[in-house]
Design a protein around this motif. Structure first.
Motif, PDB file in Angstrom:
ATOM      1  N   VAL A   9      19.341   9.270   3.925  1.00  0.00           N
ATOM      2  CA  VAL A   9      19.355   9.955   2.475  1.00  0.00           C
ATOM      3  C   VAL A   9      17.953  10.433   2.025  1.00  0.00           C
ATOM      4  O   VAL A   9      17.131   9.497   2.272  1.00  0.00           O
ATOM      5  CB  VAL A   9      19.971   8.920   1.537  1.00  0.00           C
ATOM      6  N   VAL A  10      17.949  11.634   1.832  1.00  0.00           N
ATOM      7  CA  VAL A  10      16.684  12.112   1.602  1.00  0.00           C
ATOM      8  C   VAL A  10      16.663  12.953   0.135  1.00  0.00           C
ATOM      9  O   VAL A  10      17.419  13.586   0.086  1.00  0.00           O
ATOM     10  CB  VAL A  10      16.038  13.112   2.533  1.00  0.00           C
ATOM     11  N   VAL A  11      15.650  12.452  -1.026  1.00  0.00           N
ATOM     12  CA  VAL A  11      15.754  13.331  -2.190  1.00  0.00           C
ATOM     13  C   VAL A  11      15.103  14.548  -2.147  1.00  0.00           C
ATOM     14  O   VAL A  11      13.845  14.632  -1.530  1.00  0.00           O
ATOM     15  CB  VAL A  11      15.371  12.458  -3.486  1.00  0.00           C
ATOM     16  N   GLN A  12      15.568  15.662  -2.061  1.00  0.00           N
ATOM     17  CA  GLN A  12      14.911  16.854  -1.871  1.00  0.00           C
ATOM     18  C   GLN A  12      14.324  17.315  -3.044  1.00  0.00           C
ATOM     19  O   GLN A  12      14.442  16.823  -4.260  1.00  0.00           O
ATOM     20  CB  GLN A  12      15.836  17.956  -1.388  1.00  0.00           C
TER      21      GLN A  12
ATOM     22  N   ASP B  95       0.806  -1.172  -0.055  1.00  0.00           N
ATOM     23  CA  ASP B  95      -0.182  -0.054  -0.029  1.00  0.00           C
ATOM     24  C   ASP B  95       0.798   1.280  -0.132  1.00  0.00           C
ATOM     25  O   ASP B  95       0.553   2.246  -0.549  1.00  0.00           O
ATOM     26  CB  ASP B  95      -0.988  -0.067   1.339  1.00  0.00           C
ATOM     27  N   ASP B  96       1.818   1.233   0.864  1.00  0.00           N
ATOM     28  CA  ASP B  96       2.781   2.674   0.900  1.00  0.00           C
ATOM     29  C   ASP B  96       4.108   2.380   0.321  1.00  0.00           C
ATOM     30  O   ASP B  96       4.905   3.310   0.205  1.00  0.00           O
ATOM     31  CB  ASP B  96       3.038   2.755   2.531  1.00  0.00           C
ATOM     32  N   LEU B  97       4.396   1.370  -0.488  1.00  0.00           N
ATOM     33  CA  LEU B  97       5.616   1.031  -1.155  1.00  0.00           C
ATOM     34  C   LEU B  97       6.787   1.452  -0.204  1.00  0.00           C
ATOM     35  O   LEU B  97       7.817   2.267  -0.460  1.00  0.00           O
ATOM     36  CB  LEU B  97       5.724   2.028  -2.345  1.00  0.00           C
ATOM     37  N   ASN B  98       6.824   0.563   0.947  1.00  0.00           N
ATOM     38  CA  ASN B  98       7.916   0.971   2.066  1.00  0.00           C
ATOM     39  C   ASN B  98       8.607  -0.548   2.160  1.00  0.00           C
ATOM     40  O   ASN B  98       7.808  -1.510   2.308  1.00  0.00           O
ATOM     41  CB  ASN B  98       7.212   1.416   3.330  1.00  0.00           C
ATOM     42  N   LEU B  99      10.012  -0.693   1.920  1.00  0.00           N
ATOM     43  CA  LEU B  99      10.483  -1.655   2.097  1.00  0.00           C
ATOM     44  C   LEU B  99      11.588  -1.493   3.081  1.00  0.00           C
ATOM     45  O   LEU B  99      12.442  -0.695   3.451  1.00  0.00           O
ATOM     46  CB  LEU B  99      11.360  -1.990   0.800  1.00  0.00           C
ATOM     47  N   SER B 100      11.412  -2.640   4.183  1.00  0.00           N
ATOM     48  CA  SER B 100      12.288  -2.559   5.286  1.00  0.00           C
ATOM     49  C   SER B 100      12.678  -3.721   5.890  1.00  0.00           C
ATOM     50  O   SER B 100      12.184  -4.801   5.474  1.00  0.00           O
ATOM     51  CB  SER B 100      11.570  -1.729   6.374  1.00  0.00           C
ATOM     52  N   THR B 101      13.647  -3.662   6.748  1.00  0.00           N
ATOM     53  CA  THR B 101      14.109  -4.887   7.371  1.00  0.00           C
ATOM     54  C   THR B 101      13.313  -5.292   8.429  1.00  0.00           C
ATOM     55  O   THR B 101      12.567  -4.347   9.101  1.00  0.00           O
ATOM     56  CB  THR B 101      15.615  -4.696   7.984  1.00  0.00           C
TER      57      THR B 101
ATOM     58  N   PHE C   7      17.267  -1.285   7.643  1.00  0.00           N
ATOM     59  CA  PHE C   7      17.088  -0.037   6.850  1.00  0.00           C
ATOM     60  C   PHE C   7      15.377  -0.051   6.657  1.00  0.00           C
ATOM     61  O   PHE C   7      14.641  -0.761   6.779  1.00  0.00           O
ATOM     62  CB  PHE C   7      17.680  -0.235   5.477  1.00  0.00           C
ATOM     63  N   ASP C   8      15.085   1.210   6.248  1.00  0.00           N
ATOM     64  CA  ASP C   8      13.663   1.458   5.899  1.00  0.00           C
ATOM     65  C   ASP C   8      13.714   2.341   4.742  1.00  0.00           C
ATOM     66  O   ASP C   8      14.207   3.447   4.730  1.00  0.00           O
ATOM     67  CB  ASP C   8      13.131   2.216   7.248  1.00  0.00           C
ATOM     68  N   LEU C   9      13.094   1.874   3.594  1.00  0.00           N
ATOM     69  CA  LEU C   9      13.198   2.815   2.283  1.00  0.00           C
ATOM     70  C   LEU C   9      11.809   3.185   1.844  1.00  0.00           C
ATOM     71  O   LEU C   9      11.033   2.189   1.797  1.00  0.00           O
ATOM     72  CB  LEU C   9      13.877   1.612   1.330  1.00  0.00           C
ATOM     73  N   ASP C  10      11.536   4.192   1.961  1.00  0.00           N
ATOM     74  CA  ASP C  10       9.863   4.891   1.635  1.00  0.00           C
ATOM     75  C   ASP C  10      10.234   5.237   0.027  1.00  0.00           C
ATOM     76  O   ASP C  10      10.661   6.412  -0.208  1.00  0.00           O
ATOM     77  CB  ASP C  10       9.682   5.797   2.544  1.00  0.00           C
ATOM     78  N   ILE C  11       9.778   4.294  -0.743  1.00  0.00           N
ATOM     79  CA  ILE C  11       9.862   4.801  -2.064  1.00  0.00           C
ATOM     80  C   ILE C  11       9.128   5.819  -2.419  1.00  0.00           C
ATOM     81  O   ILE C  11       9.914   6.848  -3.234  1.00  0.00           O
ATOM     82  CB  ILE C  11       9.405   3.671  -2.843  1.00  0.00           C
ATOM     83  N   PRO C  12       7.716   6.214  -2.116  1.00  0.00           N
ATOM     84  CA  PRO C  12       7.436   7.415  -2.643  1.00  0.00           C
ATOM     85  C   PRO C  12       7.786   8.700  -2.049  1.00  0.00           C
ATOM     86  O   PRO C  12       7.877   9.667  -2.982  1.00  0.00           O
ATOM     87  CB  PRO C  12       5.682   7.306  -2.132  1.00  0.00           C
ATOM     88  N   GLN C  13       8.320   8.801  -0.750  1.00  0.00           N
ATOM     89  CA  GLN C  13       8.905   9.728  -0.110  1.00  0.00           C
ATOM     90  C   GLN C  13      10.392   9.878  -0.675  1.00  0.00           C
ATOM     91  O   GLN C  13      10.903  10.979  -0.132  1.00  0.00           O
ATOM     92  CB  GLN C  13       8.960   9.849   1.201  1.00  0.00           C
ATOM     93  N   GLN C  14      10.836   8.841  -1.183  1.00  0.00           N
ATOM     94  CA  GLN C  14      12.594   8.958  -1.743  1.00  0.00           C
ATOM     95  C   GLN C  14      13.198   8.946  -0.621  1.00  0.00           C
ATOM     96  O   GLN C  14      14.184   9.843  -0.681  1.00  0.00           O
ATOM     97  CB  GLN C  14      12.732   9.833  -2.855  1.00  0.00           C
ATOM     98  N   SER C  15      13.144   8.272   0.223  1.00  0.00           N
ATOM     99  CA  SER C  15      13.962   8.568   1.477  1.00  0.00           C
ATOM    100  C   SER C  15      14.529   7.134   2.070  1.00  0.00           C
ATOM    101  O   SER C  15      13.798   6.188   2.048  1.00  0.00           O
ATOM    102  CB  SER C  15      13.233   9.252   2.628  1.00  0.00           C
ATOM    103  N   LEU C  16      15.667   6.900   2.787  1.00  0.00           N
ATOM    104  CA  LEU C  16      16.288   5.959   3.239  1.00  0.00           C
ATOM    105  C   LEU C  16      16.850   6.022   4.420  1.00  0.00           C
ATOM    106  O   LEU C  16      17.359   7.227   4.676  1.00  0.00           O
ATOM    107  CB  LEU C  16      17.295   5.396   2.278  1.00  0.00           C
ATOM    108  N   ASN C  17      16.431   5.400   5.716  1.00  0.00           N
ATOM    109  CA  ASN C  17      17.090   5.320   6.940  1.00  0.00           C
ATOM    110  C   ASN C  17      17.697   3.897   7.032  1.00  0.00           C
ATOM    111  O   ASN C  17      17.264   3.034   6.901  1.00  0.00           O
ATOM    112  CB  ASN C  17      15.932   5.540   7.866  1.00  0.00           C
ATOM    113  N   TYR C  18      19.138   4.073   7.358  1.00  0.00           N
ATOM    114  CA  TYR C  18      20.003   3.028   7.664  1.00  0.00           C
ATOM    115  C   TYR C  18      20.738   2.755   8.878  1.00  0.00           C
ATOM    116  O   TYR C  18      20.889   3.844   9.391  1.00  0.00           O
ATOM    117  CB  TYR C  18      20.656   2.491   6.462  1.00  0.00           C
TER     118      TYR C  18
END
Length: 189
Positions: free
Chosen positions: A119-122, A45-51, A79-90
């Motif tokens: 990492v956050v895409v601005q 639903d939210d296109l979030n990939l995480s461990t 890690f937590d990758l939020d694809i729509p927000q284009q952000s990665l926390n690791y």
């Protein structure tokens, strides 16, 4: 409401095989080796990939040149990758293995570290990268940097806090003479 999520189980997933698939058109002189074992969750639903828990890795090795070598790294990755927000926390823990970077040598079984950040895409297309390198006993380095796809960078900031210089000096070696033997290439002082 229930969310739709899928689980991905990695069991001795070889990083070099994954990189060959992801970057098939790119020619790398040498790919890193190593394997990962653990579970990932993909939110449909939210296109979030995480461990789901720390993914364990071992045998991570890479040689860029005679003076940039990592050998047999092992530890854990979250890690937590939020694809729509284009952000990665690791968060990456390195608890064993060795690294040689120019004349600096580290044995991580003697000096474990944690690297964490995001990492956050601005909106302007730049990637804001922040990272911290931590050894619980003696070191905390924090850095931020903005970088674009052309690898141009701006606004670099770095701070270093050494809380135990004796401990740091005992485990981070500045080498003047290195002998690297073939074919397994162990590092000798």
């Amino acid at each position: 409401s229930e969310s739709n999520a899928g689980q991905i189980e990695c069991n001795q997933l070889h990083i070099d095989a994954v990189m060959q698939q992801l970057f098939a058109a790119t020619q790398f002189p040498q790919l890193p080796t190593g394997e990962f074992t653990g579970k990932l969750q993909l939110g449909l639903d939210d296109l979030n990939l995480s461990t789901m828990e720390s993914v364990k890795y071992k045998g991570f090795s890479y040689e860029y040149s005679d003076d940039v070598i990592v050998a047999e790294l092992a530890g854990g990755l979250k890690f937590d990758l939020d694809i729509p927000q284009q952000s990665l926390n690791y968060e990456l823990e390195i608890v064993s293995g060795e690294m040689l970077f120019n004349a600096v040598y580290v044995d991580f079984s003697e000096y474990p570290i944690t690297i964490k950040g995001d990492v956050v895409v601005q909106d302007d297309g730049w990637h804001l990268i922040s990272a911290a390198l931590i050894n619980q006993q003696s070191l905390n380095i924090a850095a931020t940097l903005a970088i674009n796809e052309a690898l141009e960078w701006r606004n670099p900031q770095i701070t270093a806090l050494i809380t135990d210089s004796h401990h740091l000096n005992q485990h981070i070696l500045g080498l003047s003479l290195i002998h690297i033997s073939e074919p397994t290439r162990p590092l000798y002082i």
